[in-house]
Write a protein that holds these residues in place. Structure first.
Motif, PDB file in Angstrom:
ATOM      1  N   SER A 298     -28.394 -13.764 -23.732  1.00  0.00           N
ATOM      2  CA  SER A 298     -29.388 -14.681 -23.196  1.00  0.00           C
ATOM      3  C   SER A 298     -28.762 -16.071 -23.072  1.00  0.00           C
ATOM      4  CB  SER A 298     -30.595 -14.698 -24.137  1.00  0.00           C
ATOM      5  OG  SER A 298     -31.493 -15.672 -23.707  1.00  0.00           O
TER       6      SER A 298
ATOM      7  N   SER B 167     -26.335 -16.850 -21.064  1.00  0.00           N
ATOM      8  CA  SER B 167     -24.910 -16.787 -20.694  1.00  0.00           C
ATOM      9  C   SER B 167     -24.682 -17.169 -19.231  1.00  0.00           C
ATOM     10  CB  SER B 167     -24.342 -15.396 -20.983  1.00  0.00           C
ATOM     11  OG  SER B 167     -25.051 -14.413 -20.259  1.00  0.00           O
TER      12      SER B 167
ATOM     13  N   SER C  35     -28.636 -15.256 -14.597  1.00  0.00           N
ATOM     14  CA  SER C  35     -29.581 -15.585 -13.521  1.00  0.00           C
ATOM     15  C   SER C  35     -29.021 -16.686 -12.637  1.00  0.00           C
ATOM     16  CB  SER C  35     -30.928 -16.013 -14.103  1.00  0.00           C
ATOM     17  OG  SER C  35     -31.541 -14.940 -14.768  1.00  0.00           O
TER      18      SER C  35
HETATM   19  P1  ADP Z   1     -29.308 -16.013 -18.472  1.00  0.00           P
HETATM   20  O1  ADP Z   1     -29.954 -15.566 -17.207  1.00  0.00           O
HETATM   21  O2  ADP Z   1     -27.986 -15.368 -18.724  1.00  0.00           O
HETATM   22  O3  ADP Z   1     -30.195 -15.884 -19.667  1.00  0.00           O
HETATM   23  P2  ADP Z   1     -29.380 -18.619 -17.183  1.00  0.00           P
HETATM   24  O4  ADP Z   1     -28.492 -18.438 -16.016  1.00  0.00           O
HETATM   25  O5  ADP Z   1     -30.834 -18.596 -16.945  1.00  0.00           O
HETATM   26  O6  ADP Z   1     -28.979 -17.574 -18.324  1.00  0.00           O
HETATM   27  O7  ADP Z   1     -29.031 -20.001 -17.890  1.00  0.00           O
HETATM   28  C1  ADP Z   1     -27.745 -20.306 -18.388  1.00  0.00           C
HETATM   29  C2  ADP Z   1     -27.765 -21.648 -19.066  1.00  0.00           C
HETATM   30  O8  ADP Z   1     -27.982 -22.680 -18.122  1.00  0.00           O
HETATM   31  C3  ADP Z   1     -28.858 -21.801 -20.114  1.00  0.00           C
HETATM   32  O9  ADP Z   1     -28.351 -22.559 -21.169  1.00  0.00           O
HETATM   33  C4  ADP Z   1     -29.948 -22.550 -19.378  1.00  0.00           C
HETATM   34  O10 ADP Z   1     -30.720 -23.290 -20.262  1.00  0.00           O
HETATM   35  C5  ADP Z   1     -29.140 -23.424 -18.447  1.00  0.00           C
HETATM   36  N1  ADP Z   1     -29.863 -23.693 -17.199  1.00  0.00           N
HETATM   37  C6  ADP Z   1     -30.161 -22.791 -16.239  1.00  0.00           C
HETATM   38  N2  ADP Z   1     -30.801 -23.370 -15.205  1.00  0.00           N
HETATM   39  C7  ADP Z   1     -30.923 -24.675 -15.520  1.00  0.00           C
HETATM   40  C8  ADP Z   1     -31.483 -25.814 -14.858  1.00  0.00           C
HETATM   41  N3  ADP Z   1     -32.048 -25.702 -13.652  1.00  0.00           N
HETATM   42  N4  ADP Z   1     -31.410 -26.987 -15.485  1.00  0.00           N
HETATM   43  C9  ADP Z   1     -30.830 -27.118 -16.699  1.00  0.00           C
HETATM   44  N5  ADP Z   1     -30.286 -26.111 -17.376  1.00  0.00           N
HETATM   45  C10 ADP Z   1     -30.316 -24.898 -16.799  1.00  0.00           C
END
Ligand code: ADP
Ligand code: MG
Length: 271
Positions: free
Chosen positions: A46, A48, A51
């Motif tokens: 989670s 990483s 998304s």
């Molecule tokens: P996963 O899908 O692997 O759980 P994400 O891609 O959603 O991870 O997020 C990876 C990291 O980037 C996390 O620490 C998240 O908090 C950060 N993050 C993602 N999108 C944003 C955003 N728009 N603004 C700030 N931080 C973000």
């Protein structure tokens, strides 16, 4: 003299991708290639950056640096017209379905068609019904509203919408999350069938070990800002990379990486 045919260009290729949010570096020097017709999965803990990586492949987010090519086009340089046309060549099933609550399933599935195709209302409905059937739902479901659907039906309805424009690429974020095992099995089979019958290339985010073992061709493990390993589940488990092993042994299901729960003992399960 005939030269060897050139290796086919990957349908998705990311090279040297760097993504950061403020001081937090999510991807750095990340490389990834997806080949035509593959069922390709991205796994990782989670937070990483899975998304975010997916969003970078579908023009919802721009990396700070690096190149992203999808369907032969450089997304970092794409013109407005190219962006509009690219968006119609892939379908996305978001983690929570993303259907409009105020529209019926039929209207939801027909939405991309109304937006992008010059069709009569009757033609839109006909295509939408075809996609509803393709997704394994009964036609009556078309008249229902998303709130009245079970989790499994919601995923299928969302899939039907993702397929509306006959995409070449299908992106799925956690296609089986929250489903009971029986519904999840149905989704496995459906994804496989779409790839085999419609020739789709599928990229998904999942931590469902059954899905990973049963239908993926290759799996990429995302950790510490880049892909730590890429290969079939069998190849990954044989690589013995500590970072890869740590991810799988840390997933629910305990030792499922070394010993798949269906008793195949980590051996490749034939499709
Ligand atoms: P996963 O899908 O692997 O759980 P994400 O891609 O959603 O991870 O997020 C990876 C990291 O980037 C996390 O620490 C998240 O908090 C950060 N993050 C993602 N999108 C944003 C955003 N728009 N603004 C700030 N931080 C973000
Ligand atoms: Mg995520």
């Amino acid at each position: 003299m005939t030269a060897n045919p050139p290796a086919p260009e990957p349908v998705i290729a990311l090279y040297g991708v760097r993504t950061s949010f403020g001081a937090k570096v999510v991807h750095d020097g990340l490389n990834l290639e997806v080949l035509k017709g593959e069922i390709f999965a991205i796994v990782g803990g989670s937070g990483s950056g899975k998304s975010t990586l997916l969003r970078e492949m579908i023009l919802l987010q721009k990396p700070d640096a690096g190149s992203v090519r999808v369907l032969g086009q450089d997304l970092m340089q794409a013109s407005r017209e190219q962006v509009l046309s690219l968006r119609q060549r892939w379908g996305v099933m978001f983690q929570h379905g993303g259907l409009f609550a105020a529209l019926t399933v039929l209207e939801n599935v027909g939405l991309p068609l109304r937006e992008h195709r010059k069709l009569t209302s009757a033609q839109v409905d006909a295509v939408a019904l075809e996609k509803i059937a393709l997704s394994g739902l009964k036609p009556e479901v078309g008249a229902q509203y998303p709130a009245s659907l079970s989790g499994g039906m919601l995923k299928r309805a969302s899939l039907a919408r993702a397929l509306a424009l006959n995409p070449e690429l299908l992106f799925l974020d956690e296609p089986t999350a929250g489903l009971d095992p029986e519904s999840a099995d149905g989704v496995d089979a459906l994804i496989l069938e779409l790839r085999d019958k419609q020739g789709l290339t599928v990229v998904m985010i999942t931590h469902d070990l059954d899905l990973l073992w049963h239908i993926t061709d290759r799996v990429a493990v995302l950790a510490d800002t880049r892909l730590q390993g890429v290969g079939s589940m069998q190849a990954l488990s044989a690589m013995g990379l500590p970072s890869v092993h740590r991810f799988f042994t840390g997933t629910r299901g305990g030792n499922a990486f070394a010993q798949h729960p269906d008793g195949t003992g980590g051996a490749w399960k034939p499709k």
